[in-house]
Write a protein that holds these residues in place. Structure first.
Motif, PDB file in Angstrom:
ATOM      1  N   UNK A   8      -3.794   9.084  12.486  1.00  0.00           N
ATOM      2  CA  UNK A   8      -5.067   8.864  13.183  1.00  0.00           C
ATOM      3  C   UNK A   8      -4.887   8.101  14.494  1.00  0.00           C
ATOM      4  N   UNK A   9      -3.653   7.960  14.924  1.00  0.00           N
ATOM      5  CA  UNK A   9      -3.398   7.413  16.249  1.00  0.00           C
ATOM      6  C   UNK A   9      -3.237   5.911  16.329  1.00  0.00           C
ATOM      7  N   UNK A  10      -3.071   5.254  15.193  1.00  0.00           N
ATOM      8  CA  UNK A  10      -2.884   3.802  15.227  1.00  0.00           C
ATOM      9  C   UNK A  10      -1.434   3.486  15.557  1.00  0.00           C
ATOM     10  N   UNK A  45       0.832  -1.203   0.000  1.00  0.00           N
ATOM     11  CA  UNK A  45       0.000   0.000   0.000  1.00  0.00           C
ATOM     12  C   UNK A  45       0.871   1.258   0.000  1.00  0.00           C
ATOM     13  N   UNK A  46       0.386   2.371  -0.559  1.00  0.00           N
ATOM     14  CA  UNK A  46       1.205   3.588  -0.686  1.00  0.00           C
ATOM     15  C   UNK A  46       1.618   4.168   0.672  1.00  0.00           C
ATOM     16  N   UNK A  47       2.719   4.925   0.645  1.00  0.00           N
ATOM     17  CA  UNK A  47       3.279   5.502   1.876  1.00  0.00           C
ATOM     18  C   UNK A  47       2.296   6.446   2.557  1.00  0.00           C
ATOM     19  N   UNK A  48       1.565   7.246   1.769  1.00  0.00           N
ATOM     20  CA  UNK A  48       0.648   8.197   2.397  1.00  0.00           C
ATOM     21  C   UNK A  48      -0.471   7.482   3.146  1.00  0.00           C
ATOM     22  N   UNK A  49      -0.810   6.264   2.715  1.00  0.00           N
ATOM     23  CA  UNK A  49      -1.788   5.456   3.450  1.00  0.00           C
ATOM     24  C   UNK A  49      -1.235   5.102   4.833  1.00  0.00           C
ATOM     25  N   UNK A  50       0.028   4.685   4.875  1.00  0.00           N
ATOM     26  CA  UNK A  50       0.667   4.335   6.148  1.00  0.00           C
ATOM     27  C   UNK A  50       0.743   5.557   7.052  1.00  0.00           C
ATOM     28  N   UNK A  86     -11.403  -0.880  12.896  1.00  0.00           N
ATOM     29  CA  UNK A  86     -12.423   0.049  12.390  1.00  0.00           C
ATOM     30  C   UNK A  86     -11.777   1.253  11.731  1.00  0.00           C
ATOM     31  N   UNK A  87     -10.752   1.806  12.381  1.00  0.00           N
ATOM     32  CA  UNK A  87     -10.039   2.952  11.811  1.00  0.00           C
ATOM     33  C   UNK A  87      -9.341   2.560  10.517  1.00  0.00           C
ATOM     34  N   UNK A  88      -8.759   1.354  10.480  1.00  0.00           N
ATOM     35  CA  UNK A  88      -8.089   0.875   9.264  1.00  0.00           C
ATOM     36  C   UNK A  88      -9.071   0.847   8.105  1.00  0.00           C
ATOM     37  N   UNK A  89     -10.260   0.292   8.321  1.00  0.00           N
ATOM     38  CA  UNK A  89     -11.267   0.208   7.257  1.00  0.00           C
ATOM     39  C   UNK A  89     -11.676   1.606   6.802  1.00  0.00           C
ATOM     40  N   UNK A  90     -11.790   2.539   7.728  1.00  0.00           N
ATOM     41  CA  UNK A  90     -12.169   3.919   7.380  1.00  0.00           C
ATOM     42  C   UNK A  90     -11.114   4.575   6.499  1.00  0.00           C
TER      43      UNK A  90
END
Length: 568
Positions: free
Chosen positions: A96-98, A85-90, A116-120
């Motif tokens: 978001x605090x993960x 997955x792209x860097x900006x996704x990480x 839940x946050x991952x899916x969002x």
């Protein structure tokens, strides 16, 4: 040997709290010494695995990152099976605090309760990613990547089929790769949902369960699990609609009977079942009858004889099947060709377990009574063979003696069984006079106490397409045509196929149309002549519904056009 590889999960399967005991390592070494391959299939990232488990070198291939990366321990080469997955996704996950977020070559992972946050974030970025759970772990991977796809890539490199693999695991993310394996096993500590779906659950847990499997694999090749396996081949249905199944390994079938009885149709349907499930097959085709079969690579023709090396080259790829056309070889030379080919095929089977099936059409041409290699072949375990012949008494008796299932087709199946039994020196089953209809067979499982029984074979796709063309635009005999006669019997309009039926349906008056609908004539014709129960049900809906003639015409036209291609 049926199982040429053992595929293992890591955590919870060979490892306890991340560590593998010496006893488990010794058991895996014993599996390797038996001539089998070892494949590790884990959700861990490669660097973490190499730090945790120093004996990765035991394995011929290692699937890491839940199918995202393939590792070759002998050369330390890596092969990415998807893009990360792209860097900006990480970065957005972290923003978001993960925490923690782990990034591998392909995988991105965290822990519950962050799913839940991952899916969002996946939704907000519009990415085609999937979330896979493994106990408390939350793994993010490209869509379609899992342990099964990783194992498939490993097996292709090793030249093996999933049908020659036994797999063992313990958790949610093991479902996919275990379903792929011919034999699936769960250790005793596995999740209950996994235990319910596998072929066997070991009595011991963690590494001890893997030891239990390893010892049974070496000792018996898991022969005691044959009847539990989820992989099996459908032959057809009995008269009571119960299904007739065949084990896909270690069985030999003879298809015999009169000309025109449907032997080729039965064989075609069987080949389709093999193809659907990914079993590799070799067709030995003396008359060129299978040159048009879509699933196989055809070798040879009436101008050119095939070579043994050509056959081996095609079958070296587990996903390829071969049809060997012998029409370019003289009739008297065909047994010698097969006598040269068979030892090489047996050698390939000894190394890989493939091809899983050998289909020999007109087998009396290839395996005649005087066939010199018959005794040698039987001593080397002649299995996974389907013989097709008009004359079983002209096939080498040593080969006939290996047959497990006899399927008689055509006129007088009792005579077919008698001829076979005389050739092998066995008392024939007692049957009365009987002529089988097309598609019917009389099956006899020789090693069972059950007498021969009647069954309807599964119709091959090509035959279904031919029937659909016949019903759509062919010429049905007069007694099978549909006749629009009307309530007073004044009409006599003959529809000899579905295309003409629709033309007439549009042209007849409403009173005639409604008469045949309400009388059940149309649904009866669809069911009894067209042999399409789904289409008959659509007509029955119109019989019961309170709709206009126009509405019922439109509904039935639509139902026919959905199922049949009609000329404009």
């Amino acid at each position: 040997m049926r199982y040429h590889a053992l595929a293992c999960d890591y955590d919870g399967t060979i490892a306890w709290d991340g560590k593998v005991t010496e006893r488990t390592i010794e058991a895996l070494i014993d599996v390797k010494k038996s001539g089998r391959k070892l494949i590790l299939v884990t959700g861990r990232e490669l660097d973490d695995l190499l730090k945790t488990f120093p004996r990765v070198d035991l394995f011929d291939r290692v699937v890491v990152e839940n199918g995202g990366l393939l590792y070759r321990p002998a050369t330390r080469e890596e092969r990415k099976l998807a893009e990360r997955p792209p860097e900006d996704f990480v970065h957005e996950l972290i923003r978001r605090g993960i925490q923690p977020v782990s990034v591998g070559r392909v995988i991105v992972a965290t822990w519950r309760p962050h799913e839940t946050t991952v899916v969002e974030v996946i939704r907000d970025f519009g990415l085609e990613l999937q979330v896979i759970f493994n106990k408390g772990a939350v793994m993010i991977l490209p869509s379609g990547i899992n342990k099964a796809t990783g194992l498939t890539a490993a097996l292709r490199e090793l030249g093996l089929s999933p049908h020659n693999v036994v797999g063992i695991g313990d958790a949610e993310n093991d479902h996919a790769f275990l379903a792929l394996c011919e034999c699936s096993v769960a250790v005793e500590n596995a999740l209950e949902t996994l235990k319910q779906r596998v072929d066997w659950v070991t009595a011991e847990d963690h590494g001890d369960g893997t030891i239990e499997l390893s010892q049974a694999l070496i000792a018996t090749d898991l022969e005691h699990l044959q009847d539990r396996l989820h992989h099996k081949l459908l032959l057809g249905k009995r008269q009571d609609e119960s299904e007739v199944w065949l084990r896909p390994y270690g069985k030999n079938i003879l298809i015999a009977g009169t000309s025109g009885g449907g032997k080729s149709t039965f064989a075609m349907a069987f080949l389709e079942r093999l193809e659907e499930q990914g079993y590799q097959y070799l067709i030995v085709d003396p008359e060129g009858d299978y040159s048009g079969f879509p699933g196989a690579v055809v070798l040879g023709d009436n101008q050119r004889a095939p070579s043994v090396q050509e056959v081996l080259d095609v079958l070296s790829k587990p996903e390829e099947d071969a049809a060997v056309n012998l029409t370019g070889i003289g009739l008297t030379e065909r047994p010698a060709f097969f006598q040269t080919l068979l030892p090489r095929i047996q050698e390939m089977r000894a190394k890989t377990g493939r091809p899983h099936w050998i289909i020999i059409d007109e087998s009396h041409h290839v395996l005649p009574l005087w066939w010199e290699a018959a005794g040698l072949t039987v001593s080397q375990r002649f299995y996974g063979v389907m013989l097709i012949t008009l004359e079983p008494d002209r096939v080498a008796p040593a080969i006939l003696s290996t047959i497990d299932v006899v399927v008689a087709i055509g006129r007088d199946p009792a005579s077919t069984f008698k001829i076979f039994c005389e050739a092998v020196g066995q008392q024939p089953p007692v049957l009365g006079p009987l002529t089988l209809k097309p598609g019917e067979g009389m099956a006899w499982f020789r090693n069972s106490s059950e007498p021969p029984f009647l069954f309807q074979s599964t119709e091959p796709r090509a035959e279904r397409r031919r029937h659909r063309r016949k019903y759509a635009e062919g010429e049905l005999p007069p007694d099978q045509c549909f006749y629009f006669r009307g309530p007073a019997g004044k009409l006599n309009l003959k529809a000899q196929n579905l295309a003409i039926f629709l033309q007439m349906a549009d042209g007849v008056d409403d009173e005639t149309w409604v008469f045949h609908i309400k009388n059940g004539d149309i649904s009866r014709w669809f069911r009894q002549v067209i042999k399409d129960s789904d289409l008959a049900l659509e007509a029955e809906l119109m019989e019961r519904a309170n709709v206009t003639a126009e509405a019922s015409r439109k509904h039935i036209r639509s139902a026919i056009e959905e199922r049949y291609i009609l000329a404009a």
